[in-house]
Design a protein around this motif. Structure first.
Motif, PDB file in Angstrom:
ATOM      1  N   ARG A 170       4.585   0.505   7.455  1.00  0.00           N
ATOM      2  CA  ARG A 170       3.647  -0.603   7.253  1.00  0.00           C
ATOM      3  C   ARG A 170       2.560  -0.147   6.290  1.00  0.00           C
ATOM      4  O   ARG A 170       1.731   0.707   6.615  1.00  0.00           O
ATOM      5  CB  ARG A 170       3.051  -1.029   8.583  1.00  0.00           C
ATOM      6  CG  ARG A 170       4.091  -1.572   9.550  1.00  0.00           C
ATOM      7  CD  ARG A 170       3.502  -1.741  10.923  1.00  0.00           C
ATOM      8  NE  ARG A 170       4.516  -2.190  11.872  1.00  0.00           N
ATOM      9  CZ  ARG A 170       4.364  -2.223  13.174  1.00  0.00           C
ATOM     10  NH1 ARG A 170       3.218  -1.822  13.708  1.00  0.00           N
ATOM     11  NH2 ARG A 170       5.334  -2.647  13.959  1.00  0.00           N
ATOM     12  N   THR A 171       2.568  -0.725   5.100  1.00  0.00           N
ATOM     13  CA  THR A 171       1.722  -0.263   4.005  1.00  0.00           C
ATOM     14  C   THR A 171       0.851  -1.411   3.522  1.00  0.00           C
ATOM     15  O   THR A 171       1.285  -2.561   3.476  1.00  0.00           O
ATOM     16  CB  THR A 171       2.577   0.274   2.841  1.00  0.00           C
ATOM     17  OG1 THR A 171       3.452   1.281   3.339  1.00  0.00           O
ATOM     18  CG2 THR A 171       1.698   0.847   1.749  1.00  0.00           C
ATOM     19  N   ILE A 172      -0.352  -1.059   3.138  1.00  0.00           N
ATOM     20  CA  ILE A 172      -1.299  -2.029   2.625  1.00  0.00           C
ATOM     21  C   ILE A 172      -2.164  -1.328   1.592  1.00  0.00           C
ATOM     22  O   ILE A 172      -2.256  -0.094   1.574  1.00  0.00           O
ATOM     23  CB  ILE A 172      -2.152  -2.609   3.775  1.00  0.00           C
ATOM     24  CG1 ILE A 172      -2.571  -4.046   3.473  1.00  0.00           C
ATOM     25  CG2 ILE A 172      -3.367  -1.753   4.062  1.00  0.00           C
ATOM     26  CD1 ILE A 172      -3.099  -4.788   4.669  1.00  0.00           C
ATOM     27  N   LEU A 173      -2.766  -2.087   0.689  1.00  0.00           N
ATOM     28  CA  LEU A 173      -3.594  -1.526  -0.372  1.00  0.00           C
ATOM     29  C   LEU A 173      -5.057  -1.890  -0.132  1.00  0.00           C
ATOM     30  O   LEU A 173      -5.369  -3.005   0.295  1.00  0.00           O
ATOM     31  CB  LEU A 173      -3.156  -2.041  -1.745  1.00  0.00           C
ATOM     32  CG  LEU A 173      -1.725  -1.721  -2.172  1.00  0.00           C
ATOM     33  CD1 LEU A 173      -1.474  -2.236  -3.578  1.00  0.00           C
ATOM     34  CD2 LEU A 173      -1.444  -0.233  -2.101  1.00  0.00           C
ATOM     35  N   VAL A 174      -5.937  -0.938  -0.445  1.00  0.00           N
ATOM     36  CA  VAL A 174      -7.373  -1.115  -0.245  1.00  0.00           C
ATOM     37  C   VAL A 174      -8.091  -0.701  -1.522  1.00  0.00           C
ATOM     38  O   VAL A 174      -7.765   0.332  -2.125  1.00  0.00           O
ATOM     39  CB  VAL A 174      -7.890  -0.287   0.951  1.00  0.00           C
ATOM     40  CG1 VAL A 174      -9.373  -0.533   1.166  1.00  0.00           C
ATOM     41  CG2 VAL A 174      -7.110  -0.615   2.206  1.00  0.00           C
ATOM     42  N   ARG A 175      -9.047  -1.522  -1.922  1.00  0.00           N
ATOM     43  CA  ARG A 175      -9.831  -1.231  -3.118  1.00  0.00           C
ATOM     44  C   ARG A 175     -11.314  -1.323  -2.773  1.00  0.00           C
ATOM     45  O   ARG A 175     -11.767  -2.288  -2.157  1.00  0.00           O
ATOM     46  CB  ARG A 175      -9.521  -2.229  -4.228  1.00  0.00           C
ATOM     47  CG  ARG A 175     -10.402  -2.030  -5.453  1.00  0.00           C
ATOM     48  CD  ARG A 175     -10.355  -3.211  -6.377  1.00  0.00           C
ATOM     49  NE  ARG A 175     -11.366  -3.099  -7.425  1.00  0.00           N
ATOM     50  CZ  ARG A 175     -11.599  -4.038  -8.341  1.00  0.00           C
ATOM     51  NH1 ARG A 175     -10.908  -5.153  -8.328  1.00  0.00           N
ATOM     52  NH2 ARG A 175     -12.540  -3.848  -9.244  1.00  0.00           N
ATOM     53  N   ASN A 176     -12.084  -0.301  -3.168  1.00  0.00           N
ATOM     54  CA  ASN A 176     -13.529  -0.318  -2.981  1.00  0.00           C
ATOM     55  C   ASN A 176     -14.185  -1.209  -4.025  1.00  0.00           C
ATOM     56  O   ASN A 176     -13.605  -1.491  -5.077  1.00  0.00           O
ATOM     57  CB  ASN A 176     -14.107   1.098  -3.054  1.00  0.00           C
ATOM     58  CG  ASN A 176     -13.730   1.935  -1.852  1.00  0.00           C
ATOM     59  OD1 ASN A 176     -13.828   1.464  -0.733  1.00  0.00           O
ATOM     60  ND2 ASN A 176     -13.279   3.159  -2.093  1.00  0.00           N
ATOM     61  N   ILE A 177     -15.419  -1.613  -3.746  1.00  0.00           N
ATOM     62  CA  ILE A 177     -16.103  -2.540  -4.637  1.00  0.00           C
ATOM     63  C   ILE A 177     -16.724  -1.834  -5.828  1.00  0.00           C
ATOM     64  O   ILE A 177     -17.235  -2.502  -6.737  1.00  0.00           O
ATOM     65  CB  ILE A 177     -17.195  -3.312  -3.867  1.00  0.00           C
ATOM     66  CG1 ILE A 177     -18.238  -2.349  -3.306  1.00  0.00           C
ATOM     67  CG2 ILE A 177     -16.585  -4.168  -2.785  1.00  0.00           C
ATOM     68  CD1 ILE A 177     -19.412  -3.035  -2.640  1.00  0.00           C
TER      69      ILE A 177
END
Length: 818
Positions: free
Chosen positions: A797-804
C-alpha cells in the motif's frame, strides 16, 4: 536662596567660595580693652587651666570644626574618596582591607558611625496583596488555573488554551528525554483540565441519551463489561441523531458501582444509577448543548451536572508507573473497599501496568501522602519473584471499584478539613527515619481515590506478511499504558509533589502528543479535522503562521504561488471536499458542479474563520475499519463498484443487529439512526464527505510536515514500489526508491494538484520505529481506488506525500487507523 555675594559668581566659583568658607576658622571678637593695671602691681605668674580653657572654648571648637571640614574631611566625602585616583578600588567601600593601612582605622570608624541608607521598598511589594489567594483569583479572570499551576509555571512553558492555563512543555528537556522516561521510567501529566459531567437517572434513560449522541458502531455504555463500574469505557460523541456526521470529540465514561448487589435483572434498567464522563475542554460546550437537546427532545429523566473542578486527574505513563504508586500510596484500613486493597496488595510485584486488563478500576483509601513524603522509587528488580511469574488475574468484584470519592459530602469535608502544612511538618518531624510513618500516622487524614488502568492501544491492524511494520513492538506498549489517579479537589498539590519527589518526570501537552504519535494514534483535537475543535485550533495556528509570514521580508520567504500551494497555512479540507464532488459529478455526467474554492493564499490580509459545523464524515471504529479494509470478505469487492454505499450499508446492518433490550424511546432513537445511516448510504454527495485517517511510514529518505499534501501514486510509482529492496540494473532502481521529482506545477489540472486526496495533520520522526512517520486524513473514495490498484499491481500500500516547501514527492506505506 543664594547669598548676595554669590549672585554674580559662576557655579564653579560659588562652589569654591562655599568650600573656602567651610575651611575658615572663626575668630572670637575681642572684648573692649580693659584699663591698664597699675604699674605697681606685677603680673600674676600662676595659671588656672580651667579658666584658661573656658576663656578659649570658642577657639577650640572652631578649630575642631575646621578640621572636620578641611582637606580629606571636606563635605560628606569618605576616606576612600580622598585617596589618589591610582589607589582607588571599585569595591573599597564594601571591603575596608582594600584601603591603605594608614587609613583603614579611620574608614572603619566611619562605617561604624554610618547609620546607612534606609532600604527602598520594591515597587513589586507595593502591588503585592497580603492574601495570595486573592491575588491568584484576580489573575484567573480570562482563564482558569490548575491546582498545580504555581509548580508548573516555575518549570514549564504555559499556554492559554481552551479556557485554561495548560503546561505545554518543560523548559529543561526536549521530547526525546520524555520518550526515554516513558519507555524506561515514569512520566506524570496533570490532565485535570479535562471536564467531568455527571448523569443521574435510570440506567435505561442514561443509555437512551447516549444512544442518540454516541457512536453506535462502538461498544455501548450499557455493555455488561462497564455496567458494574469495574472498567472504564470509551466512546465518541456526535451531535444529536447526526451520526456519522457532526463529530464532537472522544469521551471516557465510568459507572458508579451498584449499591445493592442482590438487584434482580428485572429492575436493573429502572434503578437509579450515576455515571461520570470525561471530556476534552474543547468539546465541552458543544457536547453539553447536544446532551440538553437530546434530553428535551425525547423527554428523558436524566439530570446532567457539570462537575467543575470537583475532581483532579493525573496521568502516569511508563513501566515504572505501577511501582511508583506502590511506593507512594500508603493504604489505610477501610471498611468500604477491602477487596480493592486486597487486589492492590496482590499486585505488589507487578512490573508494568500494561499487563493488567485495560480500563480496570480500583477504589482505594490512602493516608495523606504528605505525612510520609516518600523517597525516590527503588530501581526495578532484575528478576521477577516466582509468585508473579503466572499471568496476572484480577478477580471481578463490585466492591473493588467503589470509593467514597463518589460522595459529594465526603469531597467537601476533605477540602474543608485539610490539615495545614505546619501540622504535617510537625508529624513528619516525629518520625524516627525520613520517609517512614510517624507514631500517630493512624490519625492522619484519609483520602479516597480511584485508580484507572490505561491500557495500550489495541489497534486491530493486520498482521499479514509484509504488514508487521504496523504492529507496535511489545515493549512499546508502555508508551501509552499506565495509571490514571483521580483525587478529590484540594488535594492535587499534595499528591503531585509526592509523585515528583518519588521520581516521576513531569511532562506537558507537547510530550503527550508526541507519545500518541509514537504509537501512530490520533490525538484530539490536532488529528481530528472532522471536529469543530480542530478547525478552531487550525484557524488560530494559521493566523499566527500568516502573521509571521507577513513579517518576513519578501526576499527571505517562500513563494507559495510558484510552488503551486494554494493553502500553505491550513489544510483545505473544505476545498478538497468540493473537488471530490466535482469529480463525482463528472463521472455521473451531471450538469451541476460544486463551486471551486477561492485562492486567497496571496492576500496579506487573509483571516481564517471557523465554520459553525463540520461536514466531514470519518470512518471510525474497528468495525467500520474492518469493513473498509476487508470489503471483499464482507459486502464489497474493490473491483465491483466505485461508490461507498457498501460501507454505510454494512454499518447500518451492524447497528440493526445490535441485540440490546429496547423500550419505546430507545427504539425510536434506533430507528432514527438507521434512517440517517440509510440516507448517507444512498446519497452520492456523501462520497465527497467521507474521509479516513491514515498512518504513513516513510521507508527511506524523506518525510512530511504539517499540512503536507497527500496525492495518489501513478502506475509507475506502484511498479517501483513492487521492486525488491536491492538495487537492480534498470533505470528506476538507480534512484532511491522513495524519491519522486515533480516537474509540473501542482496548481494546474494536468499536474499532481488534480490528484490531491488529503493532508497531513501530524508528522515527525518516530523514535519507536526509527523512521519518519505521519498521520493524515484523506478522501475515502480515493483510498479505495489506491487499495484496488495496489491489489492488482501486487505492490504494498503506497501513497505519495509532498511538503509545502518543495516539489519533491516521497513514497510512504500506509494503513487505515481505526
Amino acid at each position: 536662596m543664594k547669598r548676595a555675594s554669590e549672585q554674580n559668581l559662576t557655579a564653579a566659583q560659588a562652589k569654591k567660595a562655599r568650600k573656602r568658607a567651610a575651611q575658615e576658622v572663626e575668630i572670637q571678637q575681642s572684648p573692649s580693652p580693659a584699663p591698664a593695671a597699675s604699674s605697681g602691681l606685677q603680673a600674676q605668674r600662676a595659671l588656672d587651666v580651667v579658666e584658661y580653657c573656658e576663656a578659649r572654648a570658642f577657639e577650640i571648637n572652631a578649630i575642631e570644626k575646621a578640621l572636620q571640614n578641611a582637606t580629606e574631611h571636606t563635605g560628606n566625602k569618605r576616606v576612600w574618596q580622598m585617596l589618589p585616583r591610582h589607589m582607588r578600588r571599585r569595591a573599597a567601600s564594601y571591603n575596608v582591607k582594600r584601603l591603605p593601612k594608614r587609613v583603614q582605622q579611620r574608614a572603619a570608624e566611619q562605617n561604624a558611625n554610618d547609620p546607612g541608607n534606609p532600604q527602598k521598598k520594591s515597587s513589586k511589594n507595593k502591588t503585592r496583596r497580603s492574601n495570595k489567594a486573592e491575588d491568584f483569583e484576580k489573575r484567573q479572570k480570562n482563564k482558569k488555573w490548575l491546582e498545580t499551576h504555581v509548580w508548573h509555571a516555575k518549570r514549564m512553558h504555559m499556554m492559554d488554551m481552551w479556557g485554561y492555563s495548560i503546561p505545554e512543555h518543560p523548559n529543561d528537556k526536549s521530547t526525546r528525554a520524555a520518550y526515554r522516561s516513558m519507555k524506561n521510567q515514569c512520566t506524570i501529566a496533570d490532565i485535570s483540565y479535562c471536564q467531568q459531567i455527571q448523569f443521574e437517572g435510570t440506567q435505561s434513560s442514561i443509555a437512551a441519551l447516549f444512544e442518540a449522541i454516541a457512536d453506535p458502531s462502538l461498544p455501548s455504555v450499557e455493555s455488561i463489561r462497564y455496567l458494574d463500574g469495574q472498567r472504564q469505557g470509551a466512546t465518541f460523541l456526535y451531535e444529536c441523531l447526526s451520526y456519522p456526521a457532526g463529530s464532537i470529540g472522544p469521551a471516557s465514561f465510568l459507572w458508579k458501582p451498584r449499591e445493592r448487589a442482590n438487584s434482580t435483572s428485572d429492575h436493573i434498567s429502572t434503578e437509579p444509577r450515576t455515571m461520570w464522563i470525561w471530556l476534552h475542554p474543547a468539546s465541552l460546550e458543544l457536547a453539553f448543548a447536544q446532551m440538553r437537546i437530546a434530553v428535551d427532545r425525547f423527554g428523558l429523566d436524566v439530570k446532567i451536572e457539570h462537575l467543575d473542578s470537583e475532581l483532579l486527574r493525573f496521568e502516569l505513563t511508563g513501566p515504572r508507573a505501577h511501582p511508583m504508586l506502590q511506593h507512594v500510596l500508603e493504604l489505610c484500613e477501610s471498611p468500604t473497599s477491602p477487596q480493592a486493597h486486597k487486589t492492590w496488595k496482590s499486585l505488589n510485584a507487578l512490573r508494568t501496568p500494561a499487563s493488567l486488563p485495560s480500563g480496570i478500576v480500583l477504589g482505594l483509601e490512602v493516608y495523606d501522602p504528605r505525612v510520609v513524603m516518600p523517597l525516590k522509587t527503588p530501581s526495578r528488580l532484575d528478576s521477577t519473584p516466582d509468585h508473579n511469574s503466572s499471568p496476572v488475574r484480577v478477580e471481578a468484584s463490585r466492591d473493588q471499584a467503589y470509593s467514597l470519592v463518589w460522595s459529594r459530602q465526603r469531597r467537601d469535608e476533605l477540602a474543608t478539613n485539610k490539615p495545614k502544612e505546619s501540622q504535617i511538618n510537625k508529624q513528619r518531624s516525629e518520625a524516627l527515619l525520613p520517609g517512614t510513618l510517624p507514631k500517630d500516622y493512624a490519625n492522619a487524614c484519609r483520602i479516597p481515590i480511584l485508580l484507572i488502568q490505561r491500557g495500550h492501544v489495541d489497534d486491530g491492524r493486520e498482521s499479514k506478511k509484509g504488514e508487521e511494520m504496523w504492529k507496535l513492538p511489545q515493549n512499546m506498549h508502555e508508551l501509552v499504558a499506565g495509571w490514571d489517579v483521580v483525587v478529590p479537589k484540594g488535594w492535587g498539590t499534595a499528591f503531585w509533589h509526592c509523585f515528583v519527589f518519588a521520581g516521576a518526570r513531569a511532562i506537558g501537552n507537547r510530550e503527550r502528543h508526541a507519545a500518541s504519535f509514537e504509537t501512530l494514534t490520533s490525538f484530539y483535537p490536532y488529528d481530528c479535522p472532522e471536529t469543530s475543535a480542530q478547525q478552531k485550533w487550525a484557524c488560530g495556528k494559521a493566523d499566527e503562521d500568516l502573521a509571521k509570514y507577513n513579517r518576513t521580508p519578501k526576499g527571505k520567504r517562500l513563494n507559495y504561488a510558484k510552488l503551486g500551494i494554494e493553502h500553505p497555512f491550513k489544510p483545505d479540507f473544505a476545498g478538497l471536499r468540493k473537488r471530490v464532488l466535482e469529480i463525482a459529478a463528472e463521472e455521473t455526467n451531471q450538469d451541476t458542479k460544486a463551486p471551486r474554492a477561492e485562492d486567497t493564499s496571496d492576500s496579506a490580509s487573509q483571516h481564517f474563520s471557523v465554520p459553525e459545523t463540520s461536514s466531514l464524515i470519518l470512518v471510525r471504529g474497528s468495525f467500520c475499519t474492518d469493513i473498509f479494509l476487508h470489503g471483499g470478505q464482507s459486502t464489497h469487492s474493490f473491483d465491483s463498484e466505485e461508490s461507498l454505499s457498501w460501507l454505510w450499508s454494512g454499518v447500518q446492518d451492524f447497528v440493526e443487529r445490535k441485540n440490546s433490550p429496547l423500550d419505546g424511546t430507545r427504539l425510536q432513537i434506533r430507528q432514527e439512526l438507521l434512517r440517517r445511516i440509510g440516507d448517507i448510504a444512498d446519497n452520492t454527495e456523501a462520497v465527497g464527505e467521507t474521509f479516513v485517517r491514515l498512518a504513513l511510514v516513510f521507508e527511506g529518505r524523506g518525510g512530511a510536515g504539517y499540512n503536507a499534501i497527500v496525492v495518489t501514486p501513478s502506475d509507475e510509482d506502484l511498479e517501483a514500489a513492487a521492486l525488491p529492496t536491492k538495487r537492480s540494473l534498470n533505470e528506476v532502481a538507480k534512484r532511491p526508491r522513495n524519491f519522486f521529482d515533480a516537474t509540473e506545477d501542482t496548481s494546474q489540472g494536468s499536474g499532481a494538484g488534480s490528484k490531491v486526496i488529503g493532508y497531513v495533520t501530524t508528522a515527525g520522526f518516530a523514535l519507536a520505529r526509527g523512521k519518519n512517520a505521519a498521520i493524515a486524513t484523506c478522501c475515502a473514495k480515493s483510498v479505495v481506488d489506491i487499495l484496488r490498484r495496489c491489489s492488482v499491481a501486487g505492490s504494498p500500500r503506497t501513497i505519495l506525500v509532498r511538503n509545502i516547501n518543495d516539489r519533491t514527492y516521497w513514497r510512504a506505506s500506509f494503513t487505515v487507523l481505526n
